[in-house]
Scaffold this motif. Structure first.
Motif, PDB file in Angstrom:
ATOM      1  N   GLU A  31      -2.820  -2.200  29.280  1.00 38.32           N
ATOM      2  CA  GLU A  31      -2.518  -1.404  30.472  1.00 38.32           C
ATOM      3  C   GLU A  31      -2.318  -2.288  31.703  1.00 38.32           C
ATOM      4  O   GLU A  31      -2.889  -3.386  31.802  1.00 38.32           O
ATOM      5  CB  GLU A  31      -3.637  -0.387  30.740  1.00 38.32           C
ATOM      6  CG  GLU A  31      -3.670   0.785  29.779  1.00 38.32           C
ATOM      7  CD  GLU A  31      -4.289   0.447  28.430  1.00 38.32           C
ATOM      8  OE1 GLU A  31      -4.179   1.254  27.497  1.00 38.32           O
ATOM      9  OE2 GLU A  31      -4.894  -0.655  28.318  1.00 38.32           O
ATOM     10  N   ASP A  32      -1.542  -1.765  32.662  1.00 35.54           N
ATOM     11  CA  ASP A  32      -1.284  -2.481  33.905  1.00 35.54           C
ATOM     12  C   ASP A  32      -2.482  -2.324  34.842  1.00 35.54           C
ATOM     13  O   ASP A  32      -2.861  -1.215  35.219  1.00 35.54           O
ATOM     14  CB  ASP A  32      -0.021  -1.911  34.569  1.00 35.54           C
ATOM     15  CG  ASP A  32       0.404  -2.690  35.803  1.00 35.54           C
ATOM     16  OD1 ASP A  32      -0.365  -3.556  36.267  1.00 35.54           O
ATOM     17  OD2 ASP A  32       1.517  -2.425  36.301  1.00 35.54           O
ATOM     18  N   PHE A  33      -3.093  -3.436  35.246  1.00 35.11           N
ATOM     19  CA  PHE A  33      -4.284  -3.399  36.089  1.00 35.11           C
ATOM     20  C   PHE A  33      -3.999  -2.888  37.503  1.00 35.11           C
ATOM     21  O   PHE A  33      -4.940  -2.552  38.234  1.00 35.11           O
ATOM     22  CB  PHE A  33      -4.905  -4.793  36.177  1.00 35.11           C
ATOM     23  CG  PHE A  33      -5.744  -5.167  34.974  1.00 35.11           C
ATOM     24  CD1 PHE A  33      -5.716  -4.416  33.813  1.00 35.11           C
ATOM     25  CD2 PHE A  33      -6.578  -6.271  35.019  1.00 35.11           C
ATOM     26  CE1 PHE A  33      -6.478  -4.747  32.712  1.00 35.11           C
ATOM     27  CE2 PHE A  33      -7.362  -6.624  33.918  1.00 35.11           C
ATOM     28  CZ  PHE A  33      -7.310  -5.860  32.764  1.00 35.11           C
ATOM     29  N   GLU A  34      -2.735  -2.815  37.902  1.00 34.09           N
ATOM     30  CA  GLU A  34      -2.388  -2.372  39.256  1.00 34.09           C
ATOM     31  C   GLU A  34      -2.851  -0.941  39.528  1.00 34.09           C
ATOM     32  O   GLU A  34      -3.066  -0.556  40.679  1.00 34.09           O
ATOM     33  CB  GLU A  34      -0.865  -2.461  39.465  1.00 34.09           C
ATOM     34  CG  GLU A  34      -0.322  -3.873  39.588  1.00 34.09           C
ATOM     35  CD  GLU A  34      -0.768  -4.564  40.860  1.00 34.09           C
ATOM     36  OE1 GLU A  34      -0.931  -3.869  41.875  1.00 34.09           O
ATOM     37  OE2 GLU A  34      -0.970  -5.791  40.833  1.00 34.09           O
ATOM     38  N   SER A  35      -2.992  -0.151  38.480  1.00 30.45           N
ATOM     39  CA  SER A  35      -3.335   1.264  38.679  1.00 30.45           C
ATOM     40  C   SER A  35      -4.831   1.507  38.818  1.00 30.45           C
ATOM     41  O   SER A  35      -5.259   2.593  39.205  1.00 30.45           O
ATOM     42  CB  SER A  35      -2.806   2.094  37.507  1.00 30.45           C
ATOM     43  OG  SER A  35      -3.483   1.753  36.302  1.00 30.45           O
ATOM     44  N   TYR A  36      -5.665   0.514  38.504  1.00 26.95           N
ATOM     45  CA  TYR A  36      -7.119   0.710  38.536  1.00 26.95           C
ATOM     46  C   TYR A  36      -7.691   0.457  39.931  1.00 26.95           C
ATOM     47  O   TYR A  36      -7.141  -0.324  40.715  1.00 26.95           O
ATOM     48  CB  TYR A  36      -7.809  -0.203  37.527  1.00 26.95           C
ATOM     49  CG  TYR A  36      -7.403   0.029  36.082  1.00 26.95           C
ATOM     50  CD1 TYR A  36      -7.240   1.307  35.594  1.00 26.95           C
ATOM     51  CD2 TYR A  36      -7.188  -1.052  35.225  1.00 26.95           C
ATOM     52  CE1 TYR A  36      -6.868   1.521  34.274  1.00 26.95           C
ATOM     53  CE2 TYR A  36      -6.820  -0.856  33.902  1.00 26.95           C
ATOM     54  CZ  TYR A  36      -6.655   0.438  33.429  1.00 26.95           C
ATOM     55  OH  TYR A  36      -6.284   0.647  32.135  1.00 26.95           O
ATOM     56  N   GLU A  37      -8.819   1.097  40.201  1.00 29.45           N
ATOM     57  CA  GLU A  37      -9.505   0.925  41.485  1.00 29.45           C
ATOM     58  C   GLU A  37     -10.754   0.084  41.289  1.00 29.45           C
ATOM     59  O   GLU A  37     -11.378   0.114  40.213  1.00 29.45           O
ATOM     60  CB  GLU A  37      -9.882   2.291  42.075  1.00 29.45           C
ATOM     61  CG  GLU A  37      -8.689   3.179  42.371  1.00 29.45           C
ATOM     62  CD  GLU A  37      -9.093   4.541  42.904  1.00 29.45           C
ATOM     63  OE1 GLU A  37     -10.313   4.748  43.112  1.00 29.45           O
ATOM     64  OE2 GLU A  37      -8.206   5.383  43.109  1.00 29.45           O
ATOM     65  N   ASP A  38     -11.134  -0.642  42.316  1.00 29.25           N
ATOM     66  CA  ASP A  38     -12.314  -1.496  42.231  1.00 29.25           C
ATOM     67  C   ASP A  38     -13.553  -0.672  41.881  1.00 29.25           C
ATOM     68  O   ASP A  38     -13.772   0.412  42.433  1.00 29.25           O
ATOM     69  CB  ASP A  38     -12.535  -2.219  43.566  1.00 29.25           C
ATOM     70  CG  ASP A  38     -13.605  -3.295  43.465  1.00 29.25           C
ATOM     71  OD1 ASP A  38     -13.673  -3.979  42.431  1.00 29.25           O
ATOM     72  OD2 ASP A  38     -14.388  -3.439  44.424  1.00 29.25           O
ATOM     73  N   SER A  39     -14.334  -1.155  40.940  1.00 22.31           N
ATOM     74  CA  SER A  39     -15.577  -0.524  40.456  1.00 22.31           C
ATOM     75  C   SER A  39     -15.340   0.715  39.598  1.00 22.31           C
ATOM     76  O   SER A  39     -16.292   1.411  39.237  1.00 22.31           O
ATOM     77  CB  SER A  39     -16.518  -0.167  41.620  1.00 22.31           C
ATOM     78  OG  SER A  39     -16.901  -1.332  42.318  1.00 22.31           O
ATOM     79  N   GLU A  40     -14.090   0.999  39.252  1.00 20.83           N
ATOM     80  CA  GLU A  40     -13.789   2.153  38.403  1.00 20.83           C
ATOM     81  C   GLU A  40     -14.362   1.952  37.001  1.00 20.83           C
ATOM     82  O   GLU A  40     -14.264   0.868  36.424  1.00 20.83           O
ATOM     83  CB  GLU A  40     -12.277   2.363  38.309  1.00 20.83           C
ATOM     84  CG  GLU A  40     -11.871   3.553  37.460  1.00 20.83           C
ATOM     85  CD  GLU A  40     -10.365   3.788  37.446  1.00 20.83           C
ATOM     86  OE1 GLU A  40      -9.937   4.664  36.662  1.00 20.83           O
ATOM     87  OE2 GLU A  40      -9.644   3.110  38.187  1.00 20.83           O
ATOM     88  N   ILE A  41     -14.983   3.000  36.468  1.00 20.75           N
ATOM     89  CA  ILE A  41     -15.507   2.968  35.107  1.00 20.75           C
ATOM     90  C   ILE A  41     -14.374   3.279  34.134  1.00 20.75           C
ATOM     91  O   ILE A  41     -13.608   4.225  34.339  1.00 20.75           O
ATOM     92  CB  ILE A  41     -16.657   3.978  34.927  1.00 20.75           C
ATOM     93  CG1 ILE A  41     -17.812   3.654  35.879  1.00 20.75           C
ATOM     94  CG2 ILE A  41     -17.162   3.981  33.476  1.00 20.75           C
ATOM     95  CD1 ILE A  41     -18.434   2.285  35.655  1.00 20.75           C
ATOM     96  N   LEU A  42     -14.261   2.492  33.063  1.00 21.23           N
ATOM     97  CA  LEU A  42     -13.169   2.639  32.102  1.00 21.23           C
ATOM     98  C   LEU A  42     -13.697   2.689  30.674  1.00 21.23           C
ATOM     99  O   LEU A  42     -14.713   2.062  30.356  1.00 21.23           O
ATOM    100  CB  LEU A  42     -12.203   1.453  32.220  1.00 21.23           C
ATOM    101  CG  LEU A  42     -11.523   1.238  33.573  1.00 21.23           C
ATOM    102  CD1 LEU A  42     -10.855  -0.131  33.608  1.00 21.23           C
ATOM    103  CD2 LEU A  42     -10.499   2.337  33.844  1.00 21.23           C
ATOM    104  N   ARG A  43     -12.997   3.442  29.838  1.00 22.03           N
ATOM    105  CA  ARG A  43     -13.277   3.404  28.400  1.00 22.03           C
ATOM    106  C   ARG A  43     -12.589   2.184  27.797  1.00 22.03           C
ATOM    107  O   ARG A  43     -11.430   1.900  28.109  1.00 22.03           O
ATOM    108  CB  ARG A  43     -12.755   4.675  27.718  1.00 22.03           C
ATOM    109  CG  ARG A  43     -13.562   5.923  28.003  1.00 22.03           C
ATOM    110  CD  ARG A  43     -12.935   7.135  27.346  1.00 22.03           C
ATOM    111  NE  ARG A  43     -11.705   7.538  28.010  1.00 22.03           N
ATOM    112  CZ  ARG A  43     -10.626   7.992  27.394  1.00 22.03           C
ATOM    113  NH1 ARG A  43     -10.605   8.070  26.066  1.00 22.03           N
ATOM    114  NH2 ARG A  43      -9.550   8.346  28.073  1.00 22.03           N
ATOM    115  N   LEU A  44     -13.272   1.470  26.929  1.00 23.58           N
ATOM    116  CA  LEU A  44     -12.741   0.251  26.333  1.00 23.58           C
ATOM    117  C   LEU A  44     -12.308   0.510  24.891  1.00 23.58           C
ATOM    118  O   LEU A  44     -13.066   1.088  24.107  1.00 23.58           O
ATOM    119  CB  LEU A  44     -13.803  -0.854  26.345  1.00 23.58           C
ATOM    120  CG  LEU A  44     -14.453  -1.171  27.698  1.00 23.58           C
ATOM    121  CD1 LEU A  44     -15.499  -2.266  27.530  1.00 23.58           C
ATOM    122  CD2 LEU A  44     -13.401  -1.586  28.717  1.00 23.58           C
TER     123      LEU A  44
END
Length: 302
Positions: free
Chosen positions: A263-276
């Motif tokens: 995935e493109d990291f540009e769409s994520y926000e700082d400290s956002e929780i993500l499923r791996l």
């Protein structure tokens, strides 16, 4: 039998504590690794989500799920516990209309601050509130932010003495406190009667298993079919997937950078929780860290 992992939607019966349910489930499932999300008072009943095996790692994230309750409100008496099981501390006459009751419910919709009941497990200065209450000690209870997205009456025939309503709310909302505050808004006092938790996230009361049903399913070897996978309750979080290069890094609990993720990291926000994910397999939970070289830091590996 293979190890049991995942979430179980259990119907907590009236008169049982949430810990009672966990204790009995441990006996039925023959495992000690069980936790629950969102404590229900002994007088309440309905959905209690159990986390079993590896799913215990996700307990804190399930606590964030919105909940739906059906509550009975009793007017004219206030109690120390804010429900009908407590000691009456105040009485007041009741004389309001159905329209005024509906308007009072609407007042509590949206964001607000709520003072939790003193008979609760919240901690202040390292002590649970009910410890202060049982010791007869006074303590200042600060209000906490809550959000009520839906609240509506479902039974009003016995007003102004009692009624039933549905409420959909955020974590940390005490329905006992809400009943107390509705009474104040109507110029009287009130406490909570019966309480049913109808939904926790996507776990619904109509699909909840009674402990007796779970026991029978274990006896015939069919319990596993009623477990929800560990990622089931985490769908509100976006996902990040390791590519072939990142697979061994992720499996070892190491960071994912843009070069070893899909995935493109540009769409994520700082400290956002993500499923791996490693390819299509869910493997854990991580946190996105923005900066000069952004990365995803695994925090829980399943």
């Amino acid at each position: 039998m293979s190890e049991l992992n995942g979430y179980l939607n259990i119907y907590k019966e009236k008169g049982m504590t949430s810990h009672d349910v966990v204790f009995k489930a441990r006996q039925i499932l023959h495992t000690k690794k069980i936790g629950h999300t969102g404590t229900l008072d002994p007088n309440a009943q309905g959905v209690l989500v159990l986390c079993v095996g590896k799913a215990t790692k996700a307990v804190e994230y399930l606590n964030d799920l919105d909940k739906v309750y059906e509550a009975e409100i009793l007017f004219g008496q206030e109690t120390d516990t804010c429900d009908c099981t407590g000691t009456v501390t105040a009485e007041a006459p009741v004389s309001f209309t159905r329209e005024e009751f509906l308007k009072a419910l609407e007042f509590f919709k949206g964001d607000s601050m709520q003072v939790p009941p003193i008979y609760s497990a919240l901690k202040i200065n390292g002590r649970k509130l009910y410890d202060y209450a049982r010791a007869g000690e006074k303590v200042e209870i600060p209000p906490r932010p809550i959000q009520i997205s839906r609240i509506e009456a479902i039974e009003t025939d016995e007003l102004p003495y009692k009624a039933r309503f549905i409420v959909e709310c955020s974590k940390g909302t005490y329905i006992r406190s809400l009943c107390r505050d509705i009474g104040k808004k109507l110029g009287t006092v009130a406490c909570m009667g019966d309480l049913y938790r109808k939904r926790v996230g996507d776990f619904r009361i109509e699909n909840a298993l009674h402990l007796s049903q779970l026991k029978n399913l274990m006896l015939v070897g069919r319990a596993q079919g009623f477990f929800h996978e560990p990622e089931y309750a985490l769908e509100k979080f976006r996902m990040v997937t390791a590519n072939r290069q990142g697979s061994r890094f992720l499996r070892s609990g190491n960071r994912l950078y843009q070069w070893n993720a899909i995935e493109d990291f540009e769409s994520y926000e700082d400290s956002e929780i993500l499923r791996l994910y490693d390819q299509e397999e869910f493997v854990g939970i991580g946190r996105f860290c923005a900066g000069e070289e952004p990365y995803v830091q695994p925090i829980k590996m399943f």
